[in-house]
Design a protein around this motif. Sequence first.
Motif, PDB file in Angstrom:
ATOM      1  N   PHE A   1      -3.052 -10.713  -6.787  1.00 12.81           N
ATOM      2  CA  PHE A   1      -1.605 -10.499  -6.795  1.00 12.81           C
ATOM      3  C   PHE A   1      -1.228  -9.240  -7.573  1.00 12.81           C
ATOM      4  N   ASP A   2      -1.753  -9.074  -8.785  1.00 10.18           N
ATOM      5  CA  ASP A   2      -1.371  -7.929  -9.612  1.00 10.18           C
ATOM      6  C   ASP A   2      -1.730  -6.610  -8.942  1.00 10.18           C
ATOM      7  N   ARG A   3      -2.851  -6.575  -8.232  1.00  6.29           N
ATOM      8  CA  ARG A   3      -3.237  -5.334  -7.564  1.00  6.29           C
ATOM      9  C   ARG A   3      -2.302  -5.032  -6.397  1.00  6.29           C
ATOM     10  N   VAL A   4      -1.956  -6.060  -5.604  1.00 10.33           N
ATOM     11  CA  VAL A   4      -1.048  -5.838  -4.487  1.00 10.33           C
ATOM     12  C   VAL A   4       0.294  -5.317  -4.991  1.00 10.33           C
ATOM     13  N   ILE A   5       0.800  -5.912  -6.054  1.00 12.64           N
ATOM     14  CA  ILE A   5       2.093  -5.495  -6.596  1.00 12.64           C
ATOM     15  C   ILE A   5       2.014  -4.069  -7.130  1.00 12.64           C
ATOM     16  N   ALA A   6       0.944  -3.755  -7.854  1.00  9.56           N
ATOM     17  CA  ALA A   6       0.795  -2.407  -8.416  1.00  9.56           C
ATOM     18  C   ALA A   6       0.666  -1.357  -7.326  1.00  9.56           C
ATOM     19  N   ASP A   7       0.001  -1.704  -6.216  1.00 17.54           N
ATOM     20  CA  ASP A   7      -0.276  -0.732  -5.148  1.00 17.54           C
ATOM     21  C   ASP A   7       0.666  -0.884  -3.947  1.00 17.54           C
ATOM     22  N   PHE A   8       1.733  -1.685  -4.094  1.00 20.50           N
ATOM     23  CA  PHE A   8       2.568  -2.009  -2.936  1.00 20.50           C
ATOM     24  C   PHE A   8       3.124  -0.763  -2.244  1.00 20.50           C
ATOM     25  N   ASP A   9       3.684   0.164  -3.001  1.00 21.26           N
ATOM     26  CA  ASP A   9       4.262   1.358  -2.399  1.00 21.26           C
ATOM     27  C   ASP A   9       3.191   2.184  -1.691  1.00 21.26           C
ATOM     28  N   GLU A  10       2.032   2.277  -2.289  1.00 17.34           N
ATOM     29  CA  GLU A  10       0.933   3.037  -1.684  1.00 17.34           C
ATOM     30  C   GLU A  10       0.432   2.349  -0.414  1.00 17.34           C
ATOM     31  N   LEU A  11       0.268   1.034  -0.455  1.00 19.04           N
ATOM     32  CA  LEU A  11      -0.185   0.296   0.726  1.00 19.04           C
ATOM     33  C   LEU A  11       0.829   0.416   1.864  1.00 19.04           C
ATOM     34  N   HIS A  12       2.111   0.386   1.525  1.00 20.13           N
ATOM     35  CA  HIS A  12       3.144   0.566   2.537  1.00 20.13           C
ATOM     36  C   HIS A  12       3.087   1.969   3.138  1.00 20.13           C
ATOM     37  N   ALA A  13       2.939   2.993   2.293  1.00 20.37           N
ATOM     38  CA  ALA A  13       2.975   4.373   2.760  1.00 20.37           C
ATOM     39  C   ALA A  13       1.759   4.745   3.589  1.00 20.37           C
ATOM     40  N   GLU A  14       0.611   4.164   3.284  1.00 25.20           N
ATOM     41  CA  GLU A  14      -0.650   4.577   3.920  1.00 25.20           C
ATOM     42  C   GLU A  14      -0.928   3.843   5.219  1.00 25.20           C
ATOM     43  N   ASN A  15      -0.145   2.805   5.546  1.00 29.56           N
ATOM     44  CA  ASN A  15      -0.435   1.992   6.725  1.00 29.56           C
ATOM     45  C   ASN A  15       0.791   1.880   7.624  1.00 29.56           C
ATOM     46  N   GLU A  16       0.558   1.937   8.933  1.00 27.89           N
ATOM     47  CA  GLU A  16       1.662   1.801   9.873  1.00 27.89           C
ATOM     48  C   GLU A  16       2.309   0.423   9.775  1.00 27.89           C
ATOM     49  N   HIS A  17       1.499  -0.582   9.521  1.00 29.98           N
ATOM     50  CA  HIS A  17       1.997  -1.962   9.420  1.00 29.98           C
ATOM     51  C   HIS A  17       1.223  -2.653   8.296  1.00 29.98           C
ATOM     52  N   PHE A  18       1.929  -2.974   7.212  1.00 30.29           N
ATOM     53  CA  PHE A  18       1.286  -3.671   6.091  1.00 30.29           C
ATOM     54  C   PHE A  18       2.046  -4.956   5.795  1.00 30.29           C
ATOM     55  N   GLU A  19       1.315  -6.012   5.535  1.00 30.02           N
ATOM     56  CA  GLU A  19       1.917  -7.278   5.121  1.00 30.02           C
ATOM     57  C   GLU A  19       0.921  -8.023   4.248  1.00 30.02           C
ATOM     58  N   PHE A  20       1.432  -8.974   3.482  1.00 25.32           N
ATOM     59  CA  PHE A  20       0.503  -9.819   2.721  1.00 25.32           C
ATOM     60  C   PHE A  20       1.118 -11.191   2.472  1.00 25.32           C
ATOM     61  N   TYR A  21       0.234 -12.118   2.163  1.00 22.13           N
ATOM     62  CA  TYR A  21       0.609 -13.491   1.814  1.00 22.13           C
ATOM     63  C   TYR A  21       0.134 -13.767   0.396  1.00 22.13           C
ATOM     64  N   TRP A  22       1.031 -14.291  -0.429  1.00 19.74           N
ATOM     65  CA  TRP A  22       0.630 -14.767  -1.754  1.00 19.74           C
ATOM     66  C   TRP A  22       0.619 -16.288  -1.733  1.00 19.74           C
ATOM     67  N   PHE A  23      -0.443 -16.868  -2.298  1.00 17.49           N
ATOM     68  CA  PHE A  23      -0.599 -18.319  -2.362  1.00 17.49           C
ATOM     69  C   PHE A  23      -0.074 -18.811  -3.707  1.00 17.49           C
TER      70      PHE A  23
END
Length: 445
Positions: free
Chosen positions: A207-229
């Motif tokens: 979770f912490d990595r997804v949150i920290a890298d969220f803007d980068e993951l969004h910018a680098e991919n045409e379609h990004f999504e994730f599920y947190w449990f």
Amino acid sequence: MSTRTAGPGSSRTAGGPWRNWAGNVTSRPVREVSPASAEELAAEIRRAAEDGLRVKTVGTGHSFTSIAATDGVLVRPGLLTGIRRIDREAMTVTVESGTPLKRLNVALAREGLSLTNMGDIMEQTVAGATSTGTHGTGRDSASIAAQIRALELVTADGTLMTCSEKENPEVFAAARIGLGALGVVTALTFAVEPVFLLTAREEPMRFDRVIADFDELHAENEHFEFYWFPHTDNCNTKRNNRSAGPAAPLPRLGGWFEDEFLSNGVFQAACSLGRAVPPAIPAIARISSRALSARTYTDIPYKVFTSPRRVRFLEMEYALPREAATAALRELKAMVEGSPLKVSFPVEVRTAPADDIALSTASGRETAYIAVHLYRGTPHRGYFTAVERIMTAHGGRPHWGKVHTRDAEYLAEAYPRFAEFTALRDRLDPDRRFANDHLRRVLGD
């Protein structure tokens, strides 16, 4: 039961209550009609007016609100299906409003064509999906409604109206996501493109990595999504990007094992156990969040964007300014961890670019979507109320087809073009032929 047949379509006294897919909404219409053409539909609307009855159209019932409920005339669009025409010069497809998205996707693929983006399920009718703002995830490509290039609408007085950027543009600006409040959509014209390949990369991530890298993951991919449990620090991420190929679909057995056996069969059993024994949910979540492994595959769009959803649930989803997403998610995680709530379903996070549709949840702003779910039959009020409090504090806009408690006063502040929509409604449906209790709450009267 009385029956009146008019040409290929039919009208009959309703034989019992209508229920939505999740089972949380029930209504008792006076009669049901199944028109086979826009002309038959217009006649049914005029007949309803003569009888003093309201009119609502229902697709597959995938909305979790009572947006389609009526005590008047229920229109079933099951005979308004199929592709009317494909224009390869304009790169558009015109399709009848009752066509399920699945049938459209398969038919387009057969013709070597595809929508640019889509949601993650395809059971809905095209009109039901677009009228409530159904969306997928995309950095540059927006909701299904944003891909509409023209639409055909029967208004309250029985007029058949064609709308596009050039013809009735003020209606087109609103009716792409019309909530069933402006009329009954009978056909939609979508932009399409030559079918392409997407490579999906699914990967567990903390979770912490997804949150920290969220803007980068969004910018680098045409379609990004994730599920947190919930009750864990585990997420499952999915990145979809266009590929030159070759196609490398999921193996039949491996795909069935993860998408059907684990994501539907085992998950159904886990949800049932969690509902019966709530204290077991955190342990179940820890096991579930580790069950899905990393995988990569390449296929045509609808086989990558969509997946089967056989476990029935209730859902709330809010659209936030994209820059508010990570703060809201941290607050959501802290709320779950600091409360006695037991949440068996993962939280889904997606994005969308700004669009120009009056009541689109992404209207005028880049958007992040945060969706929460609970297994059908699980008490939901406490969880959804706590989530809604967080989302509204960040200026959230509720999905039009999912559970929420917002009213017209709130929504008029959330949508800069809200008054534009309601003024158009006053013009097209002054007698509120298409109203119901839900629309009175969210649009006012």
